[in-house]
Design a protein around this motif. Structure first.
Motif, PDB file in Angstrom:
ATOM      1  N   ASP A 356       0.819  -1.226   0.000  1.00  0.00           N
ATOM      2  CA  ASP A 356       0.000   0.000   0.000  1.00  0.00           C
ATOM      3  C   ASP A 356       0.847   1.269   0.000  1.00  0.00           C
ATOM      4  OD1 ASP A 356      -2.224  -1.613   0.136  1.00  0.00           O
ATOM      5  OD2 ASP A 356      -2.074  -1.748   2.330  1.00  0.00           O
ATOM      6  N   SER A 357       2.136   1.116   0.141  1.00  0.00           N
ATOM      7  CA  SER A 357       2.967   2.314   0.282  1.00  0.00           C
ATOM      8  C   SER A 357       3.461   2.810  -1.085  1.00  0.00           C
ATOM      9  CB  SER A 357       4.162   1.958   1.172  1.00  0.00           C
ATOM     10  OG  SER A 357       5.196   2.861   0.958  1.00  0.00           O
ATOM     11  N   ASP A 358       3.401   4.154  -1.289  1.00  0.00           N
ATOM     12  CA  ASP A 358       3.890   4.708  -2.555  1.00  0.00           C
ATOM     13  C   ASP A 358       5.402   4.622  -2.648  1.00  0.00           C
ATOM     14  OD1 ASP A 358       1.510   5.235  -3.679  1.00  0.00           O
ATOM     15  OD2 ASP A 358       1.327   7.258  -2.843  1.00  0.00           O
ATOM     16  N   SER A 359       6.061   4.675  -1.489  1.00  0.00           N
ATOM     17  CA  SER A 359       7.529   4.569  -1.514  1.00  0.00           C
ATOM     18  C   SER A 359       7.954   3.220  -0.931  1.00  0.00           C
ATOM     19  CB  SER A 359       8.160   5.726  -0.750  1.00  0.00           C
ATOM     20  OG  SER A 359       7.507   5.840   0.507  1.00  0.00           O
ATOM     21  N   GLY A 360       7.250   2.170  -1.371  1.00  0.00           N
ATOM     22  CA  GLY A 360       7.475   0.824  -0.852  1.00  0.00           C
ATOM     23  C   GLY A 360       8.901   0.333  -1.038  1.00  0.00           C
ATOM     24  N   TYR A 361       9.504   0.702  -2.155  1.00  0.00           N
ATOM     25  CA  TYR A 361      10.859   0.199  -2.444  1.00  0.00           C
ATOM     26  C   TYR A 361      11.845   0.651  -1.358  1.00  0.00           C
ATOM     27  CZ  TYR A 361      14.520  -1.657  -5.492  1.00  0.00           C
ATOM     28  OH  TYR A 361      15.544  -2.403  -6.017  1.00  0.00           O
ATOM     29  N   GLU A 362      11.610   1.871  -0.831  1.00  0.00           N
ATOM     30  CA  GLU A 362      12.456   2.372   0.260  1.00  0.00           C
ATOM     31  C   GLU A 362      11.945   1.821   1.605  1.00  0.00           C
ATOM     32  OE1 GLU A 362      11.252   4.625  -2.128  1.00  0.00           O
ATOM     33  OE2 GLU A 362      13.164   4.470  -3.197  1.00  0.00           O
ATOM     34  N   ASP A 363      10.599   1.752   1.725  1.00  0.00           N
ATOM     35  CA  ASP A 363      10.000   1.324   3.001  1.00  0.00           C
ATOM     36  C   ASP A 363      10.345  -0.117   3.375  1.00  0.00           C
ATOM     37  OD1 ASP A 363       8.886   3.744   3.287  1.00  0.00           O
ATOM     38  OD2 ASP A 363       6.821   3.141   2.826  1.00  0.00           O
ATOM     39  N   VAL A 364      10.799  -0.891   2.406  1.00  0.00           N
ATOM     40  CA  VAL A 364      11.111  -2.293   2.694  1.00  0.00           C
ATOM     41  C   VAL A 364      12.198  -2.379   3.780  1.00  0.00           C
ATOM     42  CG1 VAL A 364      12.919  -2.680   0.945  1.00  0.00           C
ATOM     43  CG2 VAL A 364      11.365  -4.538   1.545  1.00  0.00           C
ATOM     44  N   GLU A 365      12.919  -1.270   3.973  1.00  0.00           N
ATOM     45  CA  GLU A 365      13.965  -1.261   5.014  1.00  0.00           C
ATOM     46  C   GLU A 365      13.381  -1.362   6.426  1.00  0.00           C
ATOM     47  OE1 GLU A 365      16.810   1.878   4.298  1.00  0.00           O
ATOM     48  OE2 GLU A 365      16.980   1.270   2.208  1.00  0.00           O
ATOM     49  N   LYS A 366      12.046  -1.176   6.536  1.00  0.00           N
ATOM     50  CA  LYS A 366      11.401  -1.363   7.851  1.00  0.00           C
ATOM     51  C   LYS A 366      11.313  -2.851   8.207  1.00  0.00           C
ATOM     52  CE  LYS A 366       8.673   2.825   7.416  1.00  0.00           C
ATOM     53  NZ  LYS A 366       7.471   3.282   6.727  1.00  0.00           N
ATOM     54  N   GLU A 367      11.448  -3.717   7.172  1.00  0.00           N
ATOM     55  CA  GLU A 367      11.414  -5.169   7.415  1.00  0.00           C
ATOM     56  C   GLU A 367      12.769  -5.617   7.978  1.00  0.00           C
ATOM     57  OE1 GLU A 367       8.860  -7.421   6.431  1.00  0.00           O
ATOM     58  OE2 GLU A 367       7.641  -5.653   5.930  1.00  0.00           O
ATOM     59  N   THR A 368      12.794  -6.786   8.621  1.00  0.00           N
ATOM     60  CA  THR A 368      14.078  -7.351   9.047  1.00  0.00           C
ATOM     61  C   THR A 368      14.816  -7.797   7.793  1.00  0.00           C
ATOM     62  OG1 THR A 368      12.785  -8.307  10.807  1.00  0.00           O
ATOM     63  CG2 THR A 368      15.093  -8.999  10.690  1.00  0.00           C
ATOM     64  N   PRO A 369      16.111  -7.442   7.626  1.00  0.00           N
ATOM     65  CA  PRO A 369      16.825  -7.849   6.408  1.00  0.00           C
ATOM     66  C   PRO A 369      16.824  -9.367   6.236  1.00  0.00           C
ATOM     67  CG  PRO A 369      18.199  -6.429   7.778  1.00  0.00           C
ATOM     68  CD  PRO A 369      16.957  -6.703   8.549  1.00  0.00           C
ATOM     69  N   PHE A 370      17.004  -9.797   4.988  1.00  0.00           N
ATOM     70  CA  PHE A 370      17.029 -11.245   4.721  1.00  0.00           C
ATOM     71  C   PHE A 370      18.268 -11.871   5.358  1.00  0.00           C
ATOM     72  CE2 PHE A 370      18.646 -14.848   2.249  1.00  0.00           C
ATOM     73  CZ  PHE A 370      17.581 -15.726   2.449  1.00  0.00           C
ATOM     74  N   GLN A 371      18.053 -12.964   6.061  1.00  0.00           N
ATOM     75  CA  GLN A 371      19.184 -13.696   6.642  1.00  0.00           C
ATOM     76  C   GLN A 371      18.969 -15.179   6.442  1.00  0.00           C
ATOM     77  OE1 GLN A 371      19.762 -12.545  10.675  1.00  0.00           O
ATOM     78  NE2 GLN A 371      21.487 -11.233  10.112  1.00  0.00           N
ATOM     79  N   TYR A 372      20.077 -15.872   6.248  1.00  0.00           N
ATOM     80  CA  TYR A 372      19.950 -17.295   5.929  1.00  0.00           C
ATOM     81  C   TYR A 372      20.899 -18.116   6.790  1.00  0.00           C
ATOM     82  CZ  TYR A 372      21.074 -21.506   3.209  1.00  0.00           C
ATOM     83  OH  TYR A 372      21.324 -22.785   2.808  1.00  0.00           O
ATOM     84  N   THR A 373      20.368 -19.139   7.416  1.00  0.00           N
ATOM     85  CA  THR A 373      21.261 -20.136   8.025  1.00  0.00           C
ATOM     86  C   THR A 373      20.930 -21.474   7.370  1.00  0.00           C
ATOM     87  OG1 THR A 373      19.697 -20.042   9.846  1.00  0.00           O
ATOM     88  CG2 THR A 373      21.922 -19.287  10.328  1.00  0.00           C
ATOM     89  N   SER A 374      21.990 -22.187   7.025  1.00  0.00           N
ATOM     90  CA  SER A 374      21.814 -23.399   6.224  1.00  0.00           C
ATOM     91  C   SER A 374      21.081 -24.496   6.988  1.00  0.00           C
ATOM     92  CB  SER A 374      23.193 -23.897   5.795  1.00  0.00           C
ATOM     93  OG  SER A 374      23.065 -25.148   5.185  1.00  0.00           O
ATOM     94  N   TYR A 375      20.240 -25.238   6.268  1.00  0.00           N
ATOM     95  CA  TYR A 375      19.614 -26.448   6.829  1.00  0.00           C
ATOM     96  C   TYR A 375      20.609 -27.610   6.789  1.00  0.00           C
ATOM     97  CZ  TYR A 375      14.873 -24.443   6.235  1.00  0.00           C
ATOM     98  OH  TYR A 375      13.747 -23.683   6.311  1.00  0.00           O
ATOM     99  N   GLY A 376      21.717 -27.411   6.066  1.00  0.00           N
ATOM    100  CA  GLY A 376      22.686 -28.481   5.900  1.00  0.00           C
ATOM    101  C   GLY A 376      22.805 -28.888   4.441  1.00  0.00           C
ATOM    102  N   SER A 377      23.776 -29.762   4.157  1.00  0.00           N
ATOM    103  CA  SER A 377      23.979 -30.208   2.768  1.00  0.00           C
ATOM    104  C   SER A 377      23.800 -31.707   2.677  1.00  0.00           C
ATOM    105  CB  SER A 377      25.398 -29.866   2.301  1.00  0.00           C
ATOM    106  OG  SER A 377      25.656 -28.528   2.535  1.00  0.00           O
ATOM    107  N   LEU A 378      23.214 -32.114   1.576  1.00  0.00           N
ATOM    108  CA  LEU A 378      22.958 -33.531   1.333  1.00  0.00           C
ATOM    109  C   LEU A 378      23.358 -33.867  -0.094  1.00  0.00           C
ATOM    110  CD1 LEU A 378      19.263 -33.933   2.567  1.00  0.00           C
ATOM    111  CD2 LEU A 378      21.196 -35.221   3.433  1.00  0.00           C
ATOM    112  N   ALA A 379      23.896 -35.049  -0.314  1.00  0.00           N
ATOM    113  CA  ALA A 379      24.137 -35.473  -1.708  1.00  0.00           C
ATOM    114  C   ALA A 379      24.061 -36.987  -1.797  1.00  0.00           C
ATOM    115  CB  ALA A 379      25.490 -34.980  -2.191  1.00  0.00           C
ATOM    116  N   TYR A 380      23.488 -37.467  -2.895  1.00  0.00           N
ATOM    117  CA  TYR A 380      23.419 -38.907  -3.155  1.00  0.00           C
ATOM    118  C   TYR A 380      24.699 -39.314  -3.888  1.00  0.00           C
ATOM    119  CZ  TYR A 380      21.851 -43.431  -4.792  1.00  0.00           C
ATOM    120  OH  TYR A 380      21.770 -44.773  -5.024  1.00  0.00           O
TER     121      TYR A 380
END
Ligand code: FAD
Ligand code: NAD
Length: 442
Positions: A356-380
């Motif tokens: 709903d925000s006109d300046s949404g592209y800037e307002d996204v900074e109100k969200e928590t930044p994307f962060q990733y912790t691995s679930y682990g690695s698997l291979a057959y």
């Protein structure tokens, strides 16, 4: 019939490029009460890539890991437009993209232009050949469903030609020499599947050929699977040795010809090796559309040839209103399905928040930044064995073997996109156990 709301001119238009891990997850989680959504992709389905190596030998059938994208769009609250087309150009100045469709015989449809308020780039990456001569012409890749189909056909072609009357022993040996280039997870998992096919099925249906079969994995670095722990690398290499899969490390493929490859071994000698089937799995390179957009942005913002550099909110640096995720983006995370999927979830939530925000592209900074912790690695790694590296209570659990394979199976079953796919994959596994793999040529 499902009643969906129609296009609403008062809402922003969100264009999503792709139907892979990143794009399909955004699509699944974005609120279409808040956006008009358009999807553009040359593939009208999502592909569950972790099980793609199994399709090369028929352990799993192709359609079991494909999910039509309309199975998602049709269940959204508002009608989603889907165009089966490539995006060929992005114009960040005018907020427009150019798309081009094609017919089933790959003839091109006229180019057309679409407007966006927000654009999500999730176009993935393409195969990197490092401009090695002959690769495009003679090698098979392993990224898309048609690659798996081509490998399966070529494999059967080599086998039937080797079994043909009057075949010389030398030519038979060549045809049955299967070469895999690249010791990353794609190459290793494919070599494992190929080994299973040769021992479970070929041995039974073509006993006269089995003595001449050879699998060789060529890797430029000193070992395979560099992203895994040392113990698991050793375990994989030992398992391959037991299974007579020949690993050539510190060896670089320099050229691919119709029936031979030229490799540079660790002593810098050039050696010519005859082969019947070659699968090239040496990693990723940015797609043309990604490169084109990158070239329009200042080098200060976009300095990586691997793709589009994004900030902590997945915004493409140096432009406005464009997000990028997955393999076409460059961040501190590896090009993995689990990263693209988690980015997709994060981005959909962020987009829902700023709708709903006109300046949404800037307002996204109100969200928590994307962060990733691995679930682990698997291979057959073949012969009903898998390796796993899992983060548990701040420690890394490493395991390899038959029990890990059962874990690998259940992990992927639970990750599949729908109950439909899960049922198909379980059926394929049961079918293979009871009747073996189908060796008929399509
Ligand atoms: P993709 O899933 O590749 O999707 C890209 C989408 O963009 C596709 O729909 C494509 O058709 C579309 N597209 C392409 N060009 C255009 C264009 N010009 N315009 C519009 N759309 C376009 N990762 C793991 O974490 N675990 C695994 O076990 C694993 N196994 C793998 C096995 C194999 C054989 C392979 C090849 C990869 C594997 N990966 C795995 C990596 C994983 O598949 C990728 O990291 C993941 O697919 C990236 O998601 P993405 O959305 O960025 O790209
Ligand atoms: P990769 O980049 O992981 O590995 C490619 C390998 O090819 C490298 O080890 C490189 O040294 C080698 N190589 C490059 N050029 C060569 C040459 N000319 N001759 C011999 N060797 C050469 O690529 P990948 O395996 O295709 O994987 C791509 C991405 O997808 C990675 O991020 C990977 O982690 C991910 N993936 C994950 C899984 C899994 O988690 N099970 C499975 C498949 C792919």
């Amino acid at each position: 019939p499902i009643n969906q709301k129609p296009y609403d001119p008062n809402l922003k238009t969100l264009v999503i490029l792709g139907t892979g891990w990143g794009a399909a997850t955004v699509l699944k989680n974005v609120d279409t009460d808040k956006y008009n959504v358009v999807v553009v992709s040359p593939r009208n389905y999502f592909l569950f890539t972790p099980l793609l190596p199994s399709c090369t030998v028929g352990t799993i059938e192709n359609r079991s890991i494909m999910e039509p994208i309309r199975h998602i769009t049709r269940h959204k609250s508002r009608d989603v437009t889907v165009y089966e087309a490539n995006c060929t150009d992005v114009n960040p100045q005018t907020n427009e993209i150019t798309i081009q469709g094609f017919t089933d015989v790959q003839a091109e449809r006229p180019k057309t232009v679409l407007k966006y308020d927000y654009l999500v780039m999730a176009v993935g990456a393409m195969n990197n050949t490092f401009n090695t001569p002959g690769v495009e012409k003679y090698a098979c890749f392993l990224k898309e469903i048609w690659d798996a189909k081509k490998i399966r056909q070529k494999l059967m072609d080599c086998i039937e030609t080797a079994a043909y009357k009057g075949q010389t022993p030398k030519e038979r040996k060549r045809l049955l020499h299967m070469v895999v280039v690249g010791g990353g997870p794609t190459g290793v998992e494919y070599a494992g599947e190929l080994y299973d096919f040769m021992t479970d099925d070929l041995r039974y249906w073509y006993p006269e050929l089995v003595e001449d079969v050879k699998i060789t994995l060529v890797e430029a670095l000193p070992n395979v699977l560099p992203m895994f722990d040392k113990k698991l690398i050793e375990y994989t290499q030992n398992t391959f040795k037991e299974n007579s899969i020949n690993i050539l490390t510190k060896t670089m493929v320099k050229e691919v010809k119709e029936t031979t490859i030229t490799v540079q071994d660790e002593n810098k000698n050039l050696v010519e090796i005859p082969y019947g089937l070659i699968v090239w799995a040496t990693g990723n390179k940015a797609r043309a559309v990604t490169e084109k957009l990158r070239s329009k942005i200042s080098k200060d913002d976009q300095s990586s040839p691997r793709g589009l550099v994004v900030d902590d909110y997945l915004r493409v640096k140096g432009v406005k209103n464009i997000w990028a995720l997955g393999d076409c983006s460059v961040s501190k995370y590896a090009p993995l399905a689990q990263v693209a999927e988690r980015q997709g979830k994060w981005l959909a939530k962020a987009l829902n928040g700023i709708a709903d925000s006109d300046s949404g592209y800037e307002d996204v900074e109100k969200e928590t930044p994307f962060q990733y912790t691995s679930y682990g690695s698997l291979a057959y790694i073949g012969s009903d064995k898998a390796i796993a590296e899992l983060p548990i209570f701040n420690r890394s659990l490493k395991s390899g073997g038959a029990a890990t394979y059962l874990f690998w199976r259940s992990a992927y079953l639970s990750e599949l996109f729908s109950i439909r796919s899960t049922a198909f994959v379980m059926y394929d596994w049961a079918k293979k156990t009871m009747f073996g793999r189908d060796i008929s040529r399509e």
